[in-house]
Design a protein around this motif. Structure first.
Motif, PDB file in Angstrom:
ATOM      1  N   THR A  98      -9.391  12.582  15.385  1.00 23.30           N
ATOM      2  CA  THR A  98     -10.321  12.219  16.460  1.00 23.30           C
ATOM      3  C   THR A  98     -11.496  11.375  15.999  1.00 23.30           C
ATOM      4  O   THR A  98     -12.220  10.826  16.835  1.00 23.30           O
ATOM      5  CB  THR A  98     -10.861  13.490  17.136  1.00 23.30           C
ATOM      6  N   THR A  99     -11.715  11.273  14.688  1.00 22.90           N
ATOM      7  CA  THR A  99     -12.831  10.446  14.212  1.00 22.90           C
ATOM      8  C   THR A  99     -12.528   8.970  14.461  1.00 22.90           C
ATOM      9  O   THR A  99     -11.360   8.567  14.522  1.00 22.90           O
ATOM     10  CB  THR A  99     -13.065  10.675  12.703  1.00 22.90           C
ATOM     11  N   PRO A 100     -13.563   8.150  14.627  1.00 23.62           N
ATOM     12  CA  PRO A 100     -13.346   6.732  14.942  1.00 23.62           C
ATOM     13  C   PRO A 100     -12.539   6.005  13.860  1.00 23.62           C
ATOM     14  O   PRO A 100     -12.711   6.249  12.662  1.00 23.62           O
ATOM     15  CB  PRO A 100     -14.766   6.167  15.028  1.00 23.62           C
ATOM     16  N   VAL A 101     -11.674   5.129  14.284  1.00 24.77           N
ATOM     17  CA  VAL A 101     -10.921   4.292  13.354  1.00 24.77           C
ATOM     18  C   VAL A 101     -11.881   3.269  12.752  1.00 24.77           C
ATOM     19  O   VAL A 101     -12.639   2.625  13.473  1.00 24.77           O
ATOM     20  CB  VAL A 101      -9.769   3.565  14.070  1.00 24.77           C
ATOM     21  N   PRO A 102     -11.877   3.124  11.455  1.00 25.62           N
ATOM     22  CA  PRO A 102     -12.825   2.193  10.834  1.00 25.62           C
ATOM     23  C   PRO A 102     -12.466   0.729  11.081  1.00 25.62           C
ATOM     24  O   PRO A 102     -11.306   0.383  11.272  1.00 25.62           O
ATOM     25  CB  PRO A 102     -12.717   2.523   9.345  1.00 25.62           C
ATOM     26  N   GLN A 103     -13.507  -0.093  11.056  1.00 26.62           N
ATOM     27  CA  GLN A 103     -13.271  -1.538  11.032  1.00 26.62           C
ATOM     28  C   GLN A 103     -12.957  -1.993   9.615  1.00 26.62           C
ATOM     29  O   GLN A 103     -12.216  -2.957   9.410  1.00 26.62           O
ATOM     30  CB  GLN A 103     -14.514  -2.269  11.554  1.00 26.62           C
ATOM     31  N   TYR A 104     -13.556  -1.288   8.669  1.00 31.75           N
ATOM     32  CA  TYR A 104     -13.360  -1.607   7.249  1.00 31.75           C
ATOM     33  C   TYR A 104     -13.028  -0.323   6.510  1.00 31.75           C
ATOM     34  O   TYR A 104     -13.643   0.730   6.739  1.00 31.75           O
ATOM     35  CB  TYR A 104     -14.614  -2.256   6.656  1.00 31.75           C
ATOM     36  N   TYR A 105     -12.070  -0.413   5.611  1.00 32.77           N
ATOM     37  CA  TYR A 105     -11.577   0.770   4.899  1.00 32.77           C
ATOM     38  C   TYR A 105     -11.740   0.545   3.391  1.00 32.77           C
ATOM     39  O   TYR A 105     -11.270  -0.455   2.844  1.00 32.77           O
ATOM     40  CB  TYR A 105     -10.112   1.015   5.249  1.00 32.77           C
ATOM     41  N   LEU A 106     -12.407   1.509   2.738  1.00 35.32           N
ATOM     42  CA  LEU A 106     -12.634   1.425   1.297  1.00 35.32           C
ATOM     43  C   LEU A 106     -11.987   2.629   0.625  1.00 35.32           C
ATOM     44  O   LEU A 106     -12.373   3.775   0.879  1.00 35.32           O
ATOM     45  CB  LEU A 106     -14.137   1.401   0.990  1.00 35.32           C
ATOM     46  N   ILE A 125       0.031  -1.480  -3.348  1.00 32.52           N
ATOM     47  CA  ILE A 125      -0.919  -0.763  -2.496  1.00 32.52           C
ATOM     48  C   ILE A 125      -1.537  -1.696  -1.461  1.00 32.52           C
ATOM     49  O   ILE A 125      -1.733  -1.321  -0.295  1.00 32.52           O
ATOM     50  CB  ILE A 125      -1.989  -0.085  -3.371  1.00 32.52           C
ATOM     51  N   VAL A 126      -1.823  -2.923  -1.859  1.00 36.04           N
ATOM     52  CA  VAL A 126      -2.340  -3.898  -0.901  1.00 36.04           C
ATOM     53  C   VAL A 126      -1.329  -4.131   0.222  1.00 36.04           C
ATOM     54  O   VAL A 126      -1.698  -4.237   1.401  1.00 36.04           O
ATOM     55  CB  VAL A 126      -2.688  -5.223  -1.616  1.00 36.04           C
ATOM     56  N   ALA A 127      -0.042  -4.182  -0.119  1.00 32.83           N
ATOM     57  CA  ALA A 127       0.993  -4.392   0.892  1.00 32.83           C
ATOM     58  C   ALA A 127       1.027  -3.235   1.894  1.00 32.83           C
ATOM     59  O   ALA A 127       1.160  -3.445   3.116  1.00 32.83           O
ATOM     60  CB  ALA A 127       2.364  -4.553   0.217  1.00 32.83           C
ATOM     61  N   VAL A 128       0.881  -1.994   1.397  1.00 37.62           N
ATOM     62  CA  VAL A 128       0.866  -0.835   2.289  1.00 37.62           C
ATOM     63  C   VAL A 128      -0.367  -0.875   3.191  1.00 37.62           C
ATOM     64  O   VAL A 128      -0.279  -0.615   4.403  1.00 37.62           O
ATOM     65  CB  VAL A 128       0.899   0.470   1.464  1.00 37.62           C
ATOM     66  N   LEU A 129      -1.507  -1.196   2.624  1.00 39.43           N
ATOM     67  CA  LEU A 129      -2.735  -1.240   3.419  1.00 39.43           C
ATOM     68  C   LEU A 129      -2.697  -2.373   4.450  1.00 39.43           C
ATOM     69  O   LEU A 129      -3.277  -2.247   5.538  1.00 39.43           O
ATOM     70  CB  LEU A 129      -3.952  -1.395   2.498  1.00 39.43           C
ATOM     71  N   GLU A 130      -2.022  -3.457   4.136  1.00 37.43           N
ATOM     72  CA  GLU A 130      -1.875  -4.541   5.116  1.00 37.43           C
ATOM     73  C   GLU A 130      -1.083  -4.064   6.334  1.00 37.43           C
ATOM     74  O   GLU A 130      -1.385  -4.443   7.466  1.00 37.43           O
ATOM     75  CB  GLU A 130      -1.187  -5.755   4.469  1.00 37.43           C
ATOM     76  N   GLU A 131      -0.072  -3.221   6.103  1.00 38.66           N
ATOM     77  CA  GLU A 131       0.687  -2.667   7.217  1.00 38.66           C
ATOM     78  C   GLU A 131      -0.207  -1.810   8.116  1.00 38.66           C
ATOM     79  O   GLU A 131      -0.153  -1.909   9.347  1.00 38.66           O
ATOM     80  CB  GLU A 131       1.858  -1.822   6.687  1.00 38.66           C
ATOM     81  N   TYR A 132      -1.030  -0.991   7.500  1.00 33.96           N
ATOM     82  CA  TYR A 132      -1.940  -0.154   8.295  1.00 33.96           C
ATOM     83  C   TYR A 132      -3.045  -0.988   8.941  1.00 33.96           C
ATOM     84  O   TYR A 132      -3.536  -0.637  10.016  1.00 33.96           O
ATOM     85  CB  TYR A 132      -2.544   0.943   7.417  1.00 33.96           C
ATOM     86  N   ARG A 133      -3.395  -2.061   8.305  1.00 37.98           N
ATOM     87  CA  ARG A 133      -4.399  -2.959   8.897  1.00 37.98           C
ATOM     88  C   ARG A 133      -3.893  -3.511  10.234  1.00 37.98           C
ATOM     89  O   ARG A 133      -4.642  -3.599  11.214  1.00 37.98           O
ATOM     90  CB  ARG A 133      -4.715  -4.093   7.919  1.00 37.98           C
ATOM     91  N   GLU A 134      -2.621  -3.868  10.263  1.00 42.40           N
ATOM     92  CA  GLU A 134      -2.042  -4.364  11.514  1.00 42.40           C
ATOM     93  C   GLU A 134      -1.924  -3.260  12.558  1.00 42.40           C
ATOM     94  O   GLU A 134      -2.190  -3.468  13.739  1.00 42.40           O
ATOM     95  CB  GLU A 134      -0.663  -4.974  11.234  1.00 42.40           C
ATOM     96  N   LYS A 135      -1.535  -2.059  12.120  1.00 44.46           N
ATOM     97  CA  LYS A 135      -1.354  -0.954  13.062  1.00 44.46           C
ATOM     98  C   LYS A 135      -2.680  -0.457  13.631  1.00 44.46           C
ATOM     99  O   LYS A 135      -2.763  -0.096  14.818  1.00 44.46           O
ATOM    100  CB  LYS A 135      -0.629   0.205  12.373  1.00 44.46           C
ATOM    101  N   LEU A 136      -3.713  -0.403  12.788  1.00 45.57           N
ATOM    102  CA  LEU A 136      -4.987   0.195  13.195  1.00 45.57           C
ATOM    103  C   LEU A 136      -6.059  -0.827  13.547  1.00 45.57           C
ATOM    104  O   LEU A 136      -7.108  -0.462  14.080  1.00 45.57           O
ATOM    105  CB  LEU A 136      -5.504   1.109  12.068  1.00 45.57           C
ATOM    106  N   GLY A 137      -5.790  -2.085  13.228  1.00 45.71           N
ATOM    107  CA  GLY A 137      -6.761  -3.118  13.565  1.00 45.71           C
ATOM    108  C   GLY A 137      -7.916  -3.235  12.599  1.00 45.71           C
ATOM    109  O   GLY A 137      -9.014  -3.673  12.975  1.00 45.71           O
ATOM    110  N   PHE A 138      -7.701  -2.821  11.337  1.00 50.84           N
ATOM    111  CA  PHE A 138      -8.743  -3.036  10.331  1.00 50.84           C
ATOM    112  C   PHE A 138      -9.127  -4.513  10.288  1.00 50.84           C
ATOM    113  O   PHE A 138      -8.263  -5.399  10.355  1.00 50.84           O
ATOM    114  CB  PHE A 138      -8.253  -2.668   8.928  1.00 50.84           C
ATOM    115  N   VAL A 139     -10.418  -4.773  10.116  1.00 46.29           N
ATOM    116  CA  VAL A 139     -10.851  -6.143   9.851  1.00 46.29           C
ATOM    117  C   VAL A 139     -10.635  -6.465   8.372  1.00 46.29           C
ATOM    118  O   VAL A 139     -10.281  -7.590   8.016  1.00 46.29           O
ATOM    119  CB  VAL A 139     -12.323  -6.342  10.244  1.00 46.29           C
ATOM    120  N   GLY A 140     -10.854  -5.462   7.539  1.00 42.45           N
ATOM    121  CA  GLY A 140     -10.683  -5.675   6.106  1.00 42.45           C
ATOM    122  C   GLY A 140     -10.588  -4.357   5.363  1.00 42.45           C
ATOM    123  O   GLY A 140     -10.907  -3.289   5.894  1.00 42.45           O
ATOM    124  N   PHE A 141     -10.145  -4.408   4.108  1.00 42.42           N
ATOM    125  CA  PHE A 141     -10.083  -3.214   3.266  1.00 42.42           C
ATOM    126  C   PHE A 141     -10.308  -3.619   1.816  1.00 42.42           C
ATOM    127  O   PHE A 141     -10.201  -4.800   1.448  1.00 42.42           O
ATOM    128  CB  PHE A 141      -8.741  -2.484   3.424  1.00 42.42           C
TER     129      PHE A 141
END
Length: 251
Positions: A98-106, A125-141
């Motif tokens: 329930t916590t807000p989805v981050p715009q940026y993930y560290l 690991i960057v490839a995995v995080l890119e997949e989650y970036r698309e799913k969750l809408g991260f601006v960056g990580f």
């Protein structure tokens, strides 16, 4: 300097990661203590001096720290980090967190990621995080691995000093201790001498502790006892008999 992040344990590592975030991101960071934290070790909302994906970060940042107790096998280490990422980010994808989805993930980890192009731990690991970036809408990580943390500690003296006892290798601490031994020995030897000089300068001391305030005694005849033993000090006109005996004779 090389640091031993494996041996410090998850709690100390988490605290150190939070301290480094405060030093890097600024005092506006919100730190979460032990317990259920909703997948967050720290958060920050605002502009910071971090750049990824072509622009400087400015927005809601979530920090997660992951500590592996035994590292050293690159593929296994990377597999472990990927498993931790899935465990933390999947609940946001499924909507169970329930916590807000981050715009940026560290992501901060003690694992040292291989830089081998394509098949190395960092690229995987960057490839995995890119997949989650698309799913969750991260601006960056960003990923701060063990190598990155070493460079950061070298640059942040206060954080390095605070956590040196936990992350500095034992042989390094032993070397530092050996280097300090002569200075400590000199200090212990100089304390009685300094005290004796002070007594000679004052010349006289009232023996209040003896219960007789009327009698005084030459301070120069008082022996100074420190960690190095008693140092009797002869008053003028007398000389010591023997070395360290505390006996005096008239000249």
């Amino acid at each position: 300097m090389t640091y031993d992040f494996d041996g410090c344990g998850p709690q100390v590592f988490e605290r150190m990661a939070q301290a480094l975030c405060a030093a890097e991101l600024g005092p506006g960071i919100v730190v979460f203590g032990p317990g259920r934290d909703g997948g967050r070790e720290a958060t920050f909302d605002g502009p910071v001096a971090v750049i990824s994906h072509g622009h400087r970060w400015s927005g809601y940042i979530v920090v997660q720290a992951k500590h592996k107790s035994h590292t050293g096998v690159p593929k296994d280490d990377a597999d472990w980090v990927i498993k931790q990422i899935h465990g933390e980010l999947t609940p946001w994808v499924e909507g169970s967190r329930t916590t807000p989805v981050p715009q940026y993930y560290l992501l901060i980890t003690n694992v040292r990621l291989s830089a081998f192009p394509g098949a190395g731990g960092r690229d995987r690991i960057v490839a995995v995080l890119e997949e989650y970036r698309e799913k969750l809408g991260f601006v960056g990580f960003h990923v701060w691995d063990g190598e990155t943390l070493e460079a950061m500690l070298d640059g942040h003296f206060e954080v390095r000093r605070r956590y040196a006892a936990w992350v500095t290798a034992g042989d390094v601490l032993a070397t530092l201790f050996d280097e300090l031994k002569p200075a400590v020995a000199d200090l212990k030897a100089s304390i009685p001498v300094a005290a004796a000089k002070e007594l000679l300068a004052r010349r006289s001391a009232r023996l209040d502790e003896a219960g007789d305030r009327r009698r005084t005694r030459s301070a120069a005849r008082v022996g100074v006892r420190g960690h190095t033993g008693a140092v009797p000090v002869a008053e003028p006109g007398r000389s010591r008999l023997g070395s360290g005996t505390g006996e005096f004779a008239e000249r």
